[in-house]
Scaffold this active site. Structure first.
Site, PDB file in Angstrom:
ATOM      1  N   GLU A  87       0.881  -1.150   0.000  1.00 27.24           N
ATOM      2  CA  GLU A  87       0.000   0.000   0.000  1.00 27.24           C
ATOM      3  C   GLU A  87       0.931   1.216   0.000  1.00 27.24           C
ATOM      4  OE1 GLU A  87      -2.666  -0.073   3.348  1.00 27.24           O
ATOM      5  OE2 GLU A  87      -3.497   1.863   2.743  1.00 27.24           O
ATOM      6  N   LYS A  95       4.360   0.865   9.530  1.00 21.31           N
ATOM      7  CA  LYS A  95       4.558   2.073   8.718  1.00 21.31           C
ATOM      8  C   LYS A  95       3.991   3.301   9.422  1.00 21.31           C
ATOM      9  CE  LYS A  95       3.004   0.167   4.847  1.00 21.31           C
ATOM     10  NZ  LYS A  95       2.533   0.012   3.459  1.00 21.31           N
ATOM     11  N   ARG A 100       5.051 -12.732   9.920  1.00 21.56           N
ATOM     12  CA  ARG A 100       5.756 -11.525   9.522  1.00 21.56           C
ATOM     13  C   ARG A 100       7.093 -11.439  10.249  1.00 21.56           C
ATOM     14  NH1 ARG A 100       2.440  -7.301   9.387  1.00 21.56           N
ATOM     15  NH2 ARG A 100       3.867  -5.671   9.978  1.00 21.56           N
TER      16      ARG A 100
HETATM   17  P1  ATP Z   1       1.171  -1.468   7.955  1.00 16.19           P
HETATM   18  O1  ATP Z   1       2.550  -1.355   8.531  1.00 16.19           O
HETATM   19  O2  ATP Z   1       0.574  -0.148   7.630  1.00 16.19           O
HETATM   20  O3  ATP Z   1       0.293  -2.441   8.652  1.00 16.19           O
HETATM   21  P2  ATP Z   1       1.894  -3.355   5.971  1.00 16.19           P
HETATM   22  O4  ATP Z   1       3.225  -3.511   6.592  1.00 16.19           O
HETATM   23  O5  ATP Z   1       0.901  -4.444   5.986  1.00 16.19           O
HETATM   24  O6  ATP Z   1       1.249  -2.049   6.511  1.00 16.19           O
HETATM   25  P3  ATP Z   1       1.683  -3.325   3.104  1.00 16.19           P
HETATM   26  O7  ATP Z   1       2.091  -2.259   2.181  1.00 16.19           O
HETATM   27  O8  ATP Z   1       0.265  -3.729   3.134  1.00 16.19           O
HETATM   28  O9  ATP Z   1       2.149  -2.844   4.508  1.00 16.19           O
HETATM   29  O10 ATP Z   1       2.591  -4.592   2.900  1.00 16.19           O
HETATM   30  C1  ATP Z   1       2.880  -5.145   1.646  1.00 16.19           C
HETATM   31  C2  ATP Z   1       3.209  -6.593   1.794  1.00 16.19           C
HETATM   32  O11 ATP Z   1       4.311  -6.769   2.672  1.00 16.19           O
HETATM   33  C3  ATP Z   1       2.050  -7.357   2.386  1.00 16.19           C
HETATM   34  O12 ATP Z   1       1.856  -8.527   1.629  1.00 16.19           O
HETATM   35  C4  ATP Z   1       2.483  -7.663   3.781  1.00 16.19           C
HETATM   36  O13 ATP Z   1       1.940  -8.881   4.218  1.00 16.19           O
HETATM   37  C5  ATP Z   1       3.995  -7.726   3.662  1.00 16.19           C
HETATM   38  N1  ATP Z   1       4.622  -7.342   4.935  1.00 16.19           N
HETATM   39  C6  ATP Z   1       4.412  -6.224   5.632  1.00 16.19           C
HETATM   40  N2  ATP Z   1       5.113  -6.231   6.783  1.00 16.19           N
HETATM   41  C7  ATP Z   1       5.786  -7.401   6.813  1.00 16.19           C
HETATM   42  C8  ATP Z   1       6.686  -8.004   7.751  1.00 16.19           C
HETATM   43  N3  ATP Z   1       7.040  -7.402   8.880  1.00 16.19           N
HETATM   44  N4  ATP Z   1       7.188  -9.222   7.453  1.00 16.19           N
HETATM   45  C9  ATP Z   1       6.858  -9.824   6.298  1.00 16.19           C
HETATM   46  N5  ATP Z   1       6.023  -9.313   5.386  1.00 16.19           N
HETATM   47  C10 ATP Z   1       5.478  -8.110   5.626  1.00 16.19           C
HETATM   48 MG    MG Z   2      -1.087  -3.996   4.876  1.00 17.47          MG
END
Ligand code: ATP
Ligand code: MG
Length: 564
Positions: free
Chosen positions: A38, A274, A264
């Site tokens: 996003e 974020k 994650r």
């Molecule tokens: P926020 O921090 O706002 O919750 P997000 O980290 O989910 O957002 P996205 O832009 O939706 O941010 O993430 C893009 C992709 O990266 C998604 O498929 C998410 O599952 C993956 N992702 C995000 N954070 C992690 C993490 N800490 N470890 C592994 N994958 C991640």
């Molecule tokens: Mg997300």
């Protein structure tokens, strides 16, 4: 650009097992994955795990990985983030070729699908405000209550939804909700909102839309429209899967991707949200998204972490189903291992004290040959000037050395790296009693390390020639937070209570060997015995600025050795 190849046999994991099975059974001929950020912030090391996983699977199975921006929230999203995300994915070494997509490109299709849901009696326009919807939703133990608008006729719903689209109602006055089950044990299934009114300009669709689809509705349909075979996401979306399946089952989508969840990445001493990272930037706790203390890819790049090191880290942590916190030391270990192979060695004195060689001729300068990288003979050699007046590290001298001290002390001989053996004869102090100069003699026959009588010394220290050395600014980083695992926060405290006041220490007294004069932004060096440093883009005509990438101390490898 090609996606990075690896000569390693990939380690199997539960996701690969599923893919193997799907290819074997003929369910799929080839695989299609995607990385769906996003664009509401910069990518962090957690995203790198997801990127390496999705692009890595596509690479290893000869499939395709899409880059898709899930851009459903015009308020929080921005082209700055879109651009930075593309830059970061490319920098990590991955290539989406022509497979770049935006969920906003599907807004027309998503709208049509919403009308289909309405026509089939599976969605309704609700007049409850957000707060009331939340109250009606119930809890894990209390079932939700039906909205009073739940049983509107198809005609009325269609009419209201179109008027929502046409801007007739204010934000928050109405929403479109899926009609599923207010008593479902899964809160996500209790008539979730799928469209809301937002009179905001979108960074791609401009002012075309006054209503925007919700993430959950958009995400799964976007995957289906793109023909994604394996929709890989993090564990918190496990509870959303029934909702995604519901949407895909109701609508005439081209396919039904299989969602697979993995844990994650959490990294010690830092955080991966974020929203929080944006707060750090907005509150100027750090100097922007690319501050080298940030867990963002932009920050790590600026600090001097290489994409190879980050990919190696992603390989080593692997994928699993259970959440855990990975030690930051493991990342540093990967960074160090990579730098050890590639970074040239140079000499820099961080806390200089003068050293004068009294039997070395005044005005004489010798150019001594030094190898650039003992790990890599192809890195060649360079010449470093040696003269009567040098600087050494203040803490490489001890007037009353403890037992086992091999560095400089009165009367004891040490080796100056790439140069001669010297012996300290006299210690000079300033008015405050602080050591201001060390007077030494040298053995002219000991150049390059040998001596006429074959005697050996055990200590080797680094140095620079005083008159030839150059100044610089060194930015010495430490963890941004003093707490390793935010799950251990004390009650009533929040993350700002754990900021490390010493996460950045600036050194402006150092002296560097002159070969660094023309160092270019992005270059990485090992300052012998001190750590790895990268040239910061802030370097300019006013002087060089270096970031400490990592220290040389490798506590992670030690810990592992101790465990085994
Ligand atoms: P926020 O921090 O706002 O919750 P997000 O980290 O989910 O957002 P996205 O832009 O939706 O941010 O993430 C893009 C992709 O990266 C998604 O498929 C998410 O599952 C993956 N992702 C995000 N954070 C992690 C993490 N800490 N470890 C592994 N994958 C991640
Ligand atoms: Mg997300």
């Amino acid at each position: 650009m090609e996606n990075p190849t690896t000569d390693k046999t990939p380690v199997s994991n539960f996701i690969r097992t599923i893919i193997d099975r799907d290819l074997e059974s003929g369910k799929h001929k080839s695989i299609k994955t995607r990385f769906p950020p996003e664009p509401n912030g910069y990518l962090h090391i957690g995203h790198a795990k997801s990127i390496c996983l999705n692009f890595g699977l596509a690479r290893d199975y000869g499939g395709i990985c899409h880059l898709r921006f899930d851009d459903t929230n015009p308020i929080k999203e921005d082209v700055e983030y879109v651009d930075s995300i593309m830059e970061d994915v490319r920098w990590l070494g991955f290539d989406w070729q022509d497979k770049l997509f935006y969920a906003s490109d599907y807004f027309d299709q998503l709208y049509e699908y919403a009308e289909i849901l309405i026509k089939e009696g599976k969605a309704y326009v609700c007049d409850l405000c957000q707060e009331e919807i939340r109250k009606h939703r119930g809890t894990l133990t209390v079932p939700g209550k039906d909205s009073p608008y739940r049983n509107r006729s198809v005609e009325e719903n269609l009419d209201l939804f179109r008027r929502m689209r046409d801007g007739e109602f204010e934000e928050g006055a109405k929403s479109l909700r899926a009609k599923i089950d207010m008593a479902s044990p899964n809160l996500n299934m209790r008539d979730p909102v799928i469209y809301r009114i937002k009179k905001a300009e979108h960074h791609r669709t401009g002012n075309k839309w006054l209503i925007y689809p919700m993430y959950d509705y958009t995400h799964c349909i976007s995957d289906a429209l793109e023909g994604i075979t394996h929709s890989i996401c993090t564990l918190e979306f496990e509870d959303h899967r029934p909702l995604y399946d519901w949407f895909l089952d109701q609508l005439p989508v081209p396919c039904h991707p299989q969602q697979i969840e993995f844990a994650r990445l959490n990294l010690s001493h830092t955080m991966m949200s974020k929203r929080r990272l944006l707060e750090l930037v907005q509150n100027k706790v750090v100097n922007g998204w690319d501050d080298p203390r940030m867990p963002t890819l932009a920050g790590m790049r600026r600090r001097g972490f290489s994409p190879e090191a980050i990919r190696e880290f992603a390989d080593r942590i692997g994928v699993a189903k259970a959440n855990s916190v990975v030690d930051f030391e493991l990342l540093q270990f990967c960074v160090r291992e990579d730098l050890n192979k590639h970074a040239n060695r140079v000499m820099a004195v961080l806390d200089p004290v003068k050293l004068t060689i009294e039997n070395y001729p005044e005005g004489k300068v010798e150019e001594l040959e030094a190898d650039n990288n003992p790990e890599d003979p192809s890195a060649g050699v360079r010449l470093i000037p040696f003269s009567r007046n040098l600087y050494i590290e203040r803490d490489d001298f001890s007037e009353n050395p403890p037992k086992g001290w091999f560095r400089m002390s009165p009367g004891k001989e040490v080796r100056l790296k790439h140069a001669y053996y010297v012996t300290c004869k006299e210690v000079v102090r300033d008015a405050q009693g602080r050591i201001s100069e060390l007077i030494c003699t040298y053995d002219p026959l000991s150049r390059g390390g040998g001596t006429a009588d074959g005697r050996k010394v055990r200590g080797t220290i680094h140095w620079v020639s005083a008159e030839h050395s150059i100044p610089a600014e060194l930015r010495l980083y430490d963890q941004l937070f003093t707490i390793a695992d935010f799950n251990d926060m004390e009650e009533g405290k929040d993350y700002t209570d754990y900021l490390n006041p010493d996460s950045l220490v600036v050194n402006r007294v150092c002296r560097l060997e002159p070969s660094l004069r023309d160092a270019k932004a992005g270059e990485r060096y090992q300052f012998m015995r001190q750590g790895y440093f990268s040239v910061d883009p802030d370097s300019g005509p006013d002087g060089l600025v270096f970031n400490r990438i990592v220290t040389l101390k490798d506590s992670w490898a030690k810990q592992q050795a101790a465990k085994s």
